[in-house]
Design an enzyme around this catalytic site. Structure first.
Site, short mmCIF file in Angstrom:
data_model
loop_
_atom_site.label_atom_id
_atom_site.label_comp_id
_atom_site.label_asym_id
_atom_site.label_seq_id
_atom_site.Cartn_x
_atom_site.Cartn_y
_atom_site.Cartn_z
N SER A 170 0.74 -1.07 0.11
CA SER A 170 -0.10 -0.07 0.11
C SER A 170 1.07 1.18 0.13
O SER A 170 1.83 1.30 -0.77
CB SER A 170 -0.76 -0.18 1.15
OG SER A 170 -1.90 1.20 1.40
N TYR A 209 -4.32 7.96 -7.21
CA TYR A 209 -3.26 7.22 -6.34
C TYR A 209 -4.02 6.83 -5.13
O TYR A 209 -3.93 5.63 -4.65
CB TYR A 209 -2.10 7.72 -6.23
CG TYR A 209 -1.06 6.70 -5.84
CD1 TYR A 209 -0.53 5.57 -6.50
CD2 TYR A 209 -0.33 7.11 -4.37
CE1 TYR A 209 0.35 4.90 -5.83
CE2 TYR A 209 0.75 6.37 -3.84
CZ TYR A 209 1.14 5.08 -4.64
OH TYR A 209 1.99 4.38 -4.10
N LYS A 238 -4.60 3.01 -3.39
CA LYS A 238 -4.03 2.50 -2.21
C LYS A 238 -4.99 2.32 -1.12
O LYS A 238 -4.77 1.46 -0.19
CB LYS A 238 -2.87 3.21 -1.83
CG LYS A 238 -1.84 3.08 -2.84
CD LYS A 238 -1.15 1.75 -3.23
CE LYS A 238 0.06 1.79 -3.99
NZ LYS A 238 0.71 0.53 -4.17
N1 LIG Z 1 8.69 4.65 -3.66
C1 LIG Z 1 7.88 5.21 -2.94
O1 LIG Z 1 8.14 6.41 -2.31
C2 LIG Z 1 6.71 4.46 -2.38
C3 LIG Z 1 5.99 4.81 -1.44
C4 LIG Z 1 4.79 4.19 -1.15
C5 LIG Z 1 4.32 3.21 -1.84
N2 LIG Z 1 5.29 2.60 -2.75
C6 LIG Z 1 4.52 1.64 -3.57
O2 LIG Z 1 5.89 0.35 -3.74
C7 LIG Z 1 5.64 -0.44 -4.72
C8 LIG Z 1 6.67 -0.67 -5.68
O3 LIG Z 1 7.28 0.68 -6.24
P1 LIG Z 1 8.46 1.33 -6.09
O4 LIG Z 1 8.60 2.50 -5.55
O5 LIG Z 1 9.73 0.35 -5.82
O6 LIG Z 1 8.68 1.96 -7.67
P2 LIG Z 1 9.51 1.49 -9.14
O7 LIG Z 1 10.83 1.59 -8.86
O8 LIG Z 1 8.90 2.43 -10.20
O9 LIG Z 1 9.09 -0.01 -9.29
C9 LIG Z 1 7.72 -0.40 -9.77
C10 LIG Z 1 7.76 -1.76 -10.20
O10 LIG Z 1 6.50 -2.17 -10.62
C11 LIG Z 1 6.46 -2.63 -11.96
N3 LIG Z 1 5.32 -2.71 -12.58
C12 LIG Z 1 4.49 -1.83 -13.14
N4 LIG Z 1 3.56 -1.96 -13.87
C13 LIG Z 1 3.66 -3.49 -13.89
C14 LIG Z 1 2.63 -4.63 -14.26
N5 LIG Z 1 1.64 -4.12 -15.35
N6 LIG Z 1 3.18 -5.73 -14.12
C15 LIG Z 1 4.10 -5.85 -13.30
N7 LIG Z 1 4.96 -5.11 -12.79
C16 LIG Z 1 4.79 -3.82 -12.88
C17 LIG Z 1 7.67 -1.89 -12.64
O11 LIG Z 1 8.11 -2.91 -13.61
P3 LIG Z 1 8.76 -1.87 -14.92
O12 LIG Z 1 10.14 -1.82 -14.93
O13 LIG Z 1 8.12 -3.17 -16.03
O14 LIG Z 1 7.88 -0.41 -15.26
C18 LIG Z 1 8.53 -1.96 -11.37
O15 LIG Z 1 9.54 -3.07 -11.16
C19 LIG Z 1 4.45 0.11 -5.65
O16 LIG Z 1 3.27 -0.53 -5.31
C20 LIG Z 1 4.24 1.68 -5.04
O17 LIG Z 1 2.87 2.44 -5.28
C21 LIG Z 1 6.39 3.32 -3.44
#
Ligand SMILES: NC(=O)c1ccc[n+]([C@@H]2O[C@H](COP(=O)([O-])OP(=O)(O)OC[C@H]3O[C@@H](n4cnc5c(N)ncnc54)[C@H](OP(=O)(O)O)[C@@H]3O)[C@@H](O)[C@H]2O)c1
Length: 282
Positions: free
Chosen positions: A136, A150, A154
């Site tokens: 989340s 968003y 979530k």
């Molecule tokens: N970073 C933050 O500040 C933060 C804070 C709160 C929550 N989150 C959550 O953390 C989770 C991971 O995000 P992250 O922060 O690590 O960002 P990220 O580095 O952009 O990673 C996102 C990942 O999701 C994959 N993805 C996107 N669409 C997809 C699909 N249709 N099928 C399979 N994989 C897919 C991307 O793959 P591709 O390389 O192919 O695009 C990438 O591996 C997300 O749910 C995000 O909402 C992040």
């Protein structure tokens, strides 16, 4: 020691890559690292020791979900931990957000997570055990301008997960929500579309949308530390796994402040609320 089998969605970058890298170095883990393009998983080759499976998986493609779960149980004979990590963002005011783009975000953030979870539940139920970790966000607990959809995605993950947790508790299956604040991943940059305000009434939000792009990769949160925390919770604290795990100072402080304020707000309108019921039947 019997290794636990973990399947992670979205391991090309960010939290997923950090977690896959961490788990690839653990003898007590069989790792199924998935990505839309498996050439993005070359970083795992240095750990290739027979306990790693790379699998193509776009969470919006039901046939790839089925194939990924089957490949996991075929190779390792179990699926103990599902990490629903794949996710996108979208910055824009409610009125100006692009409907197709935010629908796609819901397809990934909500329906992708739902379909993955439904695909693993039969295996976990037959094992009488399993852990589902759903990414989340603090955005699933609190809300800010320019992130309405968003937040919607979530908050949906929060509600679905909290209900599911109660339904599967008797089957030995646990659910944990990860609720990070800003972490150094690709999320705020390439993984979030931005709709700059065109309506002058919303011009005041332009800076914060632009700031999300320029602030990307400068956030306080360290995804490698998050990976170590998630591993520790799952492997060493499974019995008392929290439903909510905010990660980062902003996440935990915001969650506490939000719930303290909500508590006071609900108490302030309690008498009005009670007055809406029929008198109790004798
Ligand atoms: N970073 C933050 O500040 C933060 C804070 C709160 C929550 N989150 C959550 O953390 C989770 C991971 O995000 P992250 O922060 O690590 O960002 P990220 O580095 O952009 O990673 C996102 C990942 O999701 C994959 N993805 C996107 N669409 C997809 C699909 N249709 N099928 C399979 N994989 C897919 C991307 O793959 P591709 O390389 O192919 O695009 C990438 O591996 C997300 O749910 C995000 O909402 C992040």
């Amino acid at each position: 020691m019997l290794a636990k089998t973990w399947l992670i969605t979205g391991t090309s970058t960010g939290f997923g890559k950090s977690l896959a890298t961490f788990l690839a170095q653990k003898d007590d883990v069989n790792l199924v690292a998935t990505a839309r393009h498996t050439d993005q998983l070359a970083y795992l080759d240095q750990y290739n020791h027979g306990q790693i499976l790379k699998q193509v998986l776009d969470v919006t493609k039901p046939d790839e979900i089925t194939a990924a779960v089957a490949a996991t149980t075929d190779k390792f004979g179990a699926l103990d931990v599902l990490i629903n990590n794949a996710g996108l963002g979208y910055f824009g005011t409610f009125e100006e957000s692009d409907r197709d783009a935010v629908r796609y975000m819901f397809d990934v953030n909500v329906w992708g997570l739902v379909d993955m979870t439904r695909a693993v539940l039969p295996t976990m139920r037959s094992q009488g055990a399993g852990i589902i970790v759903n990414f989340s966000s603090i955005a699933g607990l609190a809300s800010f301008p320019t992130l309405s959809f968003y937040h919607g995605s979530k908050h949906a993950v929060e509600g679905i997960s909290a209900s599911l947790a109660q339904e599967v508790a008797d089957q030995g299956i646990k659910v944990m929500l990860i609720e990070p604040s800003g972490f150094r991943t690709d999320w705020a940059g390439r993984s979030s579309q931005k709709a700059m305000p065109k309506i002058s009434a919303y011009a005041q939000f332009a800076d914060s949308i632009e700031g999300s792009e320029t602030g990307a990769h400068h956030e306080p949160g360290d995804p490698d530390k998050a990976a170590a925390i998630i591993y520790d919770q799952v492997m060493n604290h499974a019995e008392e796994l929290p439903l909510h795990l905010p990660l980062g100072k902003f996440a935990t402080d915001t969650a506490i402040a939000k719930y303290e304020k909500s508590l006071a707000d609900f108490k302030a309108v309690r008498e009005i609320s009670l007055s809406a019921d029929q008198p109790e039947e004798k």
